[in-house]
Design a protein around this motif. Sequence first.
Motif, PDB file in Angstrom:
ATOM      1  N   LEU A 173       9.495   5.758  -3.765  1.00 55.68           N
ATOM      2  CA  LEU A 173       8.338   5.049  -2.540  1.00 55.68           C
ATOM      3  C   LEU A 173       7.306   5.736  -1.818  1.00 55.68           C
ATOM      4  N   TYR A 220       3.663   4.570   0.045  1.00 57.96           N
ATOM      5  CA  TYR A 220       4.351   3.652   0.896  1.00 57.96           C
ATOM      6  C   TYR A 220       4.849   4.001   2.290  1.00 57.96           C
ATOM      7  N   LYS A 236       6.620  -1.056   4.075  1.00 53.89           N
ATOM      8  CA  LYS A 236       6.318  -1.330   3.121  1.00 53.89           C
ATOM      9  C   LYS A 236       8.000  -1.271   1.980  1.00 53.89           C
ATOM     10  N   HIS A 263      10.580  -3.446   0.321  1.00 55.75           N
ATOM     11  CA  HIS A 263      10.855  -3.244  -0.835  1.00 55.75           C
ATOM     12  C   HIS A 263      11.815  -3.089  -0.948  1.00 55.75           C
TER      13      HIS A 263
END
Length: 211
Positions: free
Chosen positions: A159, A164, A168, A172
Amino acid sequence: MKKIAILKAHSVIRDMIVTTLQQELINSEIYTYGPDDLKVNDNIGSKADMVIIDLDINLDIHHLIECYKTEGKKVVVWTPTTTNPALPCLFKLGLHGYFYNGMEKEELVHAIESIFNDKVYVDKELAPVLLDEYISTVSQEPKRPCDMFTNREWEVIELLVKGYSNEKIGKHLFISDKTVKNYVNSILKKLQLPDRTNVVLHAIKNNWFYI
């Protein structure tokens, strides 16, 4: 005593850099050379442990880099702009550092100390350019080392590569921001890297992920 040579035309910026390093790196000696000095002798930085080369010095940068790499020095390039067309090629050379004019004093000192501790430093402003170059050249088949990270850490790295933020990533993976920070800190420690930008570059460079 660490010796640092700065290859950059005389300017207010160069004077500020020298003053900062003299104040913050008290166990170091700082040398400065302009283009005229180097035209006389392109090995003028031979007594230095680290050579910082301004990309605007108007000389054969690649020749200088090759000379200093052959001599076993830590080589850093400094760019005043993120759009310099030479950056992708220079990144392929695997130099010790890539600096940018917008660096704060603390960043500059941290970067130099990191390089002397055998780490590679890439300024965060240059990361998009350098990352794009690696993305265009890496294999599409990921090659990840075994037993280096937990499954969750691999998920966090993936990520990070996707850009990200911690918030975030937390949403997730359904974990808190604090837990994300703990995973990121663990990853940085295992890789001995200074920040998440360098984690992303390291992951792409080593074909751990393909974008």
